[in-house]
Design an enzyme around this catalytic site. Structure first.
Site, PDB file in Angstrom:
ATOM      1  N   ASP A 123       0.971  -1.256  -0.041  1.00  0.00           N
ATOM      2  CA  ASP A 123      -0.127  -0.048   0.049  1.00  0.00           C
ATOM      3  C   ASP A 123       0.790   1.425   0.047  1.00  0.00           C
ATOM      4  OD1 ASP A 123      -3.356   0.300   1.123  1.00  0.00           O
ATOM      5  OD2 ASP A 123      -2.117   2.000   0.514  1.00  0.00           O
ATOM      6  N   ASN A 124       0.590   2.287  -0.697  1.00  0.00           N
ATOM      7  CA  ASN A 124       1.310   3.685  -0.725  1.00  0.00           C
ATOM      8  C   ASN A 124       0.823   4.824   0.172  1.00  0.00           C
ATOM      9  OD1 ASN A 124      -0.879   4.195  -2.245  1.00  0.00           O
ATOM     10  ND2 ASN A 124       0.340   5.120  -4.043  1.00  0.00           N
TER      11      ASN A 124
ATOM     12  N   THR B 135     -15.725  -3.558 -10.652  1.00  0.00           N
ATOM     13  CA  THR B 135     -17.261  -3.095  -9.707  1.00  0.00           C
ATOM     14  C   THR B 135     -18.364  -3.478 -10.559  1.00  0.00           C
ATOM     15  OG1 THR B 135     -18.528  -1.079  -9.407  1.00  0.00           O
ATOM     16  CG2 THR B 135     -16.338  -1.050 -10.683  1.00  0.00           C
TER      17      THR B 135
ATOM     18  N   SER C 136     -18.783   6.738 -14.711  1.00  0.00           N
ATOM     19  CA  SER C 136     -17.738   7.827 -14.165  1.00  0.00           C
ATOM     20  C   SER C 136     -16.525   7.606 -14.932  1.00  0.00           C
ATOM     21  CB  SER C 136     -17.890   7.849 -12.797  1.00  0.00           C
ATOM     22  OG  SER C 136     -17.198   6.785 -12.193  1.00  0.00           O
TER      23      SER C 136
ATOM     24  N   TYR D 250     -13.949   6.922 -13.122  1.00  0.00           N
ATOM     25  CA  TYR D 250     -13.622   5.910 -12.128  1.00  0.00           C
ATOM     26  C   TYR D 250     -13.983   4.692 -12.611  1.00  0.00           C
ATOM     27  CZ  TYR D 250     -14.499   2.438  -8.546  1.00  0.00           C
ATOM     28  OH  TYR D 250     -14.610   1.205  -7.989  1.00  0.00           O
ATOM     29  N   HIS D 251     -15.383   4.389 -12.868  1.00  0.00           N
ATOM     30  CA  HIS D 251     -15.856   3.258 -13.538  1.00  0.00           C
ATOM     31  C   HIS D 251     -15.318   2.930 -14.685  1.00  0.00           C
ATOM     32  CE1 HIS D 251     -19.226   4.340 -10.460  1.00  0.00           C
ATOM     33  NE2 HIS D 251     -19.034   2.853 -10.067  1.00  0.00           N
TER      34      HIS D 251
ATOM     35  N   LYS E  53     -12.077   0.880 -14.395  1.00  0.00           N
ATOM     36  CA  LYS E  53     -12.332  -0.417 -14.121  1.00  0.00           C
ATOM     37  C   LYS E  53     -12.722  -1.227 -15.277  1.00  0.00           C
ATOM     38  CE  LYS E  53     -12.269  -0.756  -9.589  1.00  0.00           C
ATOM     39  NZ  LYS E  53     -11.238  -1.210  -8.900  1.00  0.00           N
TER      40      LYS E  53
ATOM     41  N   VAL F 128     -20.286  -1.753  -0.729  1.00  0.00           N
ATOM     42  CA  VAL F 128     -19.932  -2.423   0.418  1.00  0.00           C
ATOM     43  C   VAL F 128     -20.411  -1.639   1.429  1.00  0.00           C
ATOM     44  CG1 VAL F 128     -17.993  -3.427   1.715  1.00  0.00           C
ATOM     45  CG2 VAL F 128     -17.596  -3.677  -0.707  1.00  0.00           C
TER      46      VAL F 128
ATOM     47  N   LEU G 176     -25.163   3.443   1.940  1.00  0.00           N
ATOM     48  CA  LEU G 176     -25.677   3.048   3.361  1.00  0.00           C
ATOM     49  C   LEU G 176     -24.944   3.611   4.347  1.00  0.00           C
ATOM     50  CD1 LEU G 176     -28.167   1.227   4.471  1.00  0.00           C
ATOM     51  CD2 LEU G 176     -26.202  -0.436   4.889  1.00  0.00           C
ATOM     52  N   ASN G 177     -23.466   3.500   4.313  1.00  0.00           N
ATOM     53  CA  ASN G 177     -22.818   4.003   5.599  1.00  0.00           C
ATOM     54  C   ASN G 177     -23.040   5.409   5.711  1.00  0.00           C
ATOM     55  OD1 ASN G 177     -21.683   1.580   6.118  1.00  0.00           O
ATOM     56  ND2 ASN G 177     -19.719   1.801   5.514  1.00  0.00           N
TER      57      ASN G 177
ATOM     58  N   THR H 115     -29.574  12.160   2.541  1.00  0.00           N
ATOM     59  CA  THR H 115     -29.445  12.839   1.119  1.00  0.00           C
ATOM     60  C   THR H 115     -29.731  11.970   0.095  1.00  0.00           C
ATOM     61  OG1 THR H 115     -26.950  12.983   1.236  1.00  0.00           O
ATOM     62  CG2 THR H 115     -28.112  14.837   1.916  1.00  0.00           C
TER      63      THR H 115
HETATM   64  P1  NAD Z   1      -9.867   2.361  -0.415  1.00  0.00           P
HETATM   65  O1  NAD Z   1      -9.389   3.696  -0.970  1.00  0.00           O
HETATM   66  O2  NAD Z   1     -10.448   2.358   1.094  1.00  0.00           O
HETATM   67  O3  NAD Z   1      -8.477   1.300  -0.353  1.00  0.00           O
HETATM   68  C1  NAD Z   1      -7.547   1.261  -1.524  1.00  0.00           C
HETATM   69  C2  NAD Z   1      -6.408   1.147  -0.927  1.00  0.00           C
HETATM   70  O4  NAD Z   1      -5.334   1.213  -2.071  1.00  0.00           O
HETATM   71  C3  NAD Z   1      -5.712   2.496  -0.172  1.00  0.00           C
HETATM   72  O5  NAD Z   1      -5.245   1.979   1.191  1.00  0.00           O
HETATM   73  C4  NAD Z   1      -4.853   3.204  -1.033  1.00  0.00           C
HETATM   74  O6  NAD Z   1      -3.736   3.778  -0.188  1.00  0.00           O
HETATM   75  C5  NAD Z   1      -4.051   2.064  -1.813  1.00  0.00           C
HETATM   76  N1  NAD Z   1      -3.517   2.414  -3.107  1.00  0.00           N
HETATM   77  C6  NAD Z   1      -4.474   3.049  -4.051  1.00  0.00           C
HETATM   78  N2  NAD Z   1      -3.586   2.935  -5.221  1.00  0.00           N
HETATM   79  C7  NAD Z   1      -2.449   2.549  -4.962  1.00  0.00           C
HETATM   80  C8  NAD Z   1      -1.455   2.415  -5.607  1.00  0.00           C
HETATM   81  N3  NAD Z   1      -1.010   2.684  -6.959  1.00  0.00           N
HETATM   82  N4  NAD Z   1      -0.275   1.526  -5.193  1.00  0.00           N
HETATM   83  C9  NAD Z   1      -0.292   0.995  -3.869  1.00  0.00           C
HETATM   84  N5  NAD Z   1      -1.451   1.371  -3.385  1.00  0.00           N
HETATM   85  C10 NAD Z   1      -2.550   2.115  -3.491  1.00  0.00           C
HETATM   86  O7  NAD Z   1     -10.866   1.484  -1.242  1.00  0.00           O
HETATM   87  P2  NAD Z   1     -11.887   0.219  -0.778  1.00  0.00           P
HETATM   88  O8  NAD Z   1     -13.093   0.734  -0.565  1.00  0.00           O
HETATM   89  O9  NAD Z   1     -11.258  -0.365  -0.068  1.00  0.00           O
HETATM   90  O10 NAD Z   1     -11.954  -0.484  -2.250  1.00  0.00           O
HETATM   91  C11 NAD Z   1     -10.958  -1.269  -2.569  1.00  0.00           C
HETATM   92  C12 NAD Z   1     -11.281  -1.868  -4.069  1.00  0.00           C
HETATM   93  O11 NAD Z   1     -12.503  -2.405  -4.209  1.00  0.00           O
HETATM   94  C13 NAD Z   1     -11.141  -0.902  -5.250  1.00  0.00           C
HETATM   95  O12 NAD Z   1     -10.461  -1.356  -6.124  1.00  0.00           O
HETATM   96  C14 NAD Z   1     -12.419  -0.635  -5.353  1.00  0.00           C
HETATM   97  O13 NAD Z   1     -12.826  -0.016  -6.737  1.00  0.00           O
HETATM   98  C15 NAD Z   1     -13.291  -1.820  -5.267  1.00  0.00           C
HETATM   99  N6  NAD Z   1     -14.635  -1.574  -4.856  1.00  0.00           N
HETATM  100  C16 NAD Z   1     -14.921  -0.983  -3.694  1.00  0.00           C
HETATM  101  C17 NAD Z   1     -16.198  -0.873  -3.292  1.00  0.00           C
HETATM  102  C18 NAD Z   1     -16.711  -0.221  -2.118  1.00  0.00           C
HETATM  103  O14 NAD Z   1     -18.125  -0.047  -1.790  1.00  0.00           O
HETATM  104  N7  NAD Z   1     -15.921   0.117  -1.085  1.00  0.00           N
HETATM  105  C19 NAD Z   1     -17.193  -1.292  -4.282  1.00  0.00           C
HETATM  106  C20 NAD Z   1     -16.842  -1.897  -5.249  1.00  0.00           C
HETATM  107  C21 NAD Z   1     -15.677  -2.144  -5.812  1.00  0.00           C
END
Ligand code: NAD
Length: 382
Positions: A31-32, A144, A179, A181-182, A185, A211, A239-240, A253
């Site tokens: 993780d960065n 996603t 978006s 972002y999407h 993916k 989630v 939800l959160n 909202t």
């Molecule tokens: P988050 O932002 O909480 O966690 C992502 C982590 O990745 C962070 O700790 C960040 O520091 C690290 N990171 C990002 N870019 C990096 C890089 N280039 N190198 C190293 N580390 C890096 O996100 P999350 O909610 O835990 O989601 C995790 C994954 O699940 C994502 O790919 C997201 O698209 C997917 N996802 C999440 C949800 C949701 O509801 N949270 C829903 C669908 C898909």
């Protein structure tokens, strides 16, 4: 198994790393720390106070005797990634490490470019790293459900059989992301599918729903292990976010009419789905797609559920239909398949009033940390 959890400091990645470690796997985290830096950029925070990653893994080792190695670095830096793959020789690479907020990717050009460069380059590097260093490694990639958009037909798990002008084929299910972002993916999914086809590597794309929830059995062992909880208009998911709004006297909202329907799952099911994917790897050359969610709800349904539980807990809350900052259908057909993970043993934790109440009670403990000006949506799609 030897498993790398990239993004293991994040909302999904941290509980997953602990869960896999608890199950006896040899886990390391890459993780960065960019998610924590983005909190600073947005003047925002996790509702729950979160310890540093070093403190988290040290506490885990103290409590359980299980070691998790941490690599502080960026997937976009290929030499760094290759070095770790050489050292760890993972059987599975779980890839959560992306910029995951749709609103963040829509702030402006810089944020759109950052999101796509970070996500697409990071995933390409992982693909090349697997090919060059650990060709047997199974890539488990978080996609996603939002990749599919909201088509007027049922959404299949990755592929659809199509008959056209007298001929038949099984093709990738059409993608209509909403978006930048999407879109990142979707680009990832295409790159992974191509890499599986040409290099014979194996990958599972988990098209995850939204989630909710906060803790798992492992994160609950000690406050230092607590998971992050996002509630702001940029990173907070429906939800959160509603639960937190209800406790600080904010209206819930709902954007637009609230008929937007999506797939949802509990964080406890996220960690189990990753375990299922790891224990049942895709075949070499296979690009396997699972839809990772357990139930579907409209945003208005969720707001009502939270309103009811909040009332029982003594919080009177109104539902406010805000002008929708996004460009999306607000009333539509939605029906997504989700049988493959259940067939492999997933037993869903459903969204009961007790689940909402549990999160709500945790939120109450930390509600003095809410920065109210961050709650309302600040990013517009247009
Ligand atoms: P988050 O932002 O909480 O966690 C992502 C982590 O990745 C962070 O700790 C960040 O520091 C690290 N990171 C990002 N870019 C990096 C890089 N280039 N190198 C190293 N580390 C890096 O996100 P999350 O909610 O835990 O989601 C995790 C994954 O699940 C994502 O790919 C997201 O698209 C997917 N996802 C999440 C949800 C949701 O509801 N949270 C829903 C669908 C898909």
């Amino acid at each position: 198994m030897r498993i790398i959890v990239a993004g293991g400091d994040g909302f999904c990645g941290w509980p997953t790393a602990l869960y896999l470690s608890e199950k006896g796997h040899d886990v390391s985290i890459i993780d960065n720390g960019v998610r924590r830096k983005i909190d600073n950029e947005l003047h925002s925070n996790s509702l729950t106070p979160i310890a540093s990653l070093e403190e988290r893994v040290a506490k885990w080792e103290e409590l359980t005797g299980k070691h998790i190695t941490v690599y502080d670095g960026d997937l976009v830096h290929y030499d760094f990634l290759k070095e770790i793959l050489r050292k760890e020789k993972p059987d599975a690479f779980v890839h959560f490490a992306e910029q995951r907020s749709a609103p963040y990717s829509m702030i402006d050009r810089e944020h759109a470019v950052y999101t796509q460069e970070n996500n697409v380059t990071g995933t390409l590097n992982v693909l090349f790293g697997i090919k060059e260093v650990v060709p047997d490694c199974h890539l488990i990639k978080l996609g996603t459900l939002g990749e599919y958009g909201t088509p007027n037909i049922p959404i299949e798990e990755g592929y659809i059989e199509i008959k056209h002008k007298g001929r038949k084929d099984t093709l990738p299910f059409p993608k209509q992301p909403g978006s930048f972002y999407h879109l990142s993916k979707v680009h990832d999914s295409h790159n992974i599918m191509f890499a599986c086809k040409i290099w014979g590597i194996r990958a599972t794309d988990l098209n995850q729903g939204i989630v909710y929830g906060l803790e798992t059995e492992e994160t609950q062992l000690d406050p230092v292990l607590t998971n992050r909880l996002d509630y702001d208009g940029v990173f907070g998911t429906a939800l959160n976010r509603f639960i937190i709004q209800s406790t600080v006297g904010y209206d819930l909202t709902v954007y637009g009419k609230g008929g937007q329907t999506r797939g949802f799952l509990n964080i406890k099911d996220t960690v189990r789905c990753i375990e299922i994917a790891a224990e049942n790897p895709a075949d070499f050359g296979e690009f396997r797609v699972f839809n990772q969610f357990t139930e579907q709800f409209s945003v208005a349904d969720l707001a009502e559920k939270v309103q009811n539980v909040a009332k029982e807990e003594g919080f009177e809350t109104k539902i406010a239909n805000l002008e929708n900052p996004r460009v999306e259908l607000e009333e539509h057909f939605y029906q997504a398949e989700n049988t493959k993970l259940k067939d492999l043993g997933l037993e869903p934790h459903l969204l009961t009033e007790d689940v909402i109440r549990d999160v709500l009670r945790t939120v109450i403990k930390h509600k003095d940390r809410v920065i109210e000006k961050n709650i309302l949506p600040s990013v517009k799609w247009k």
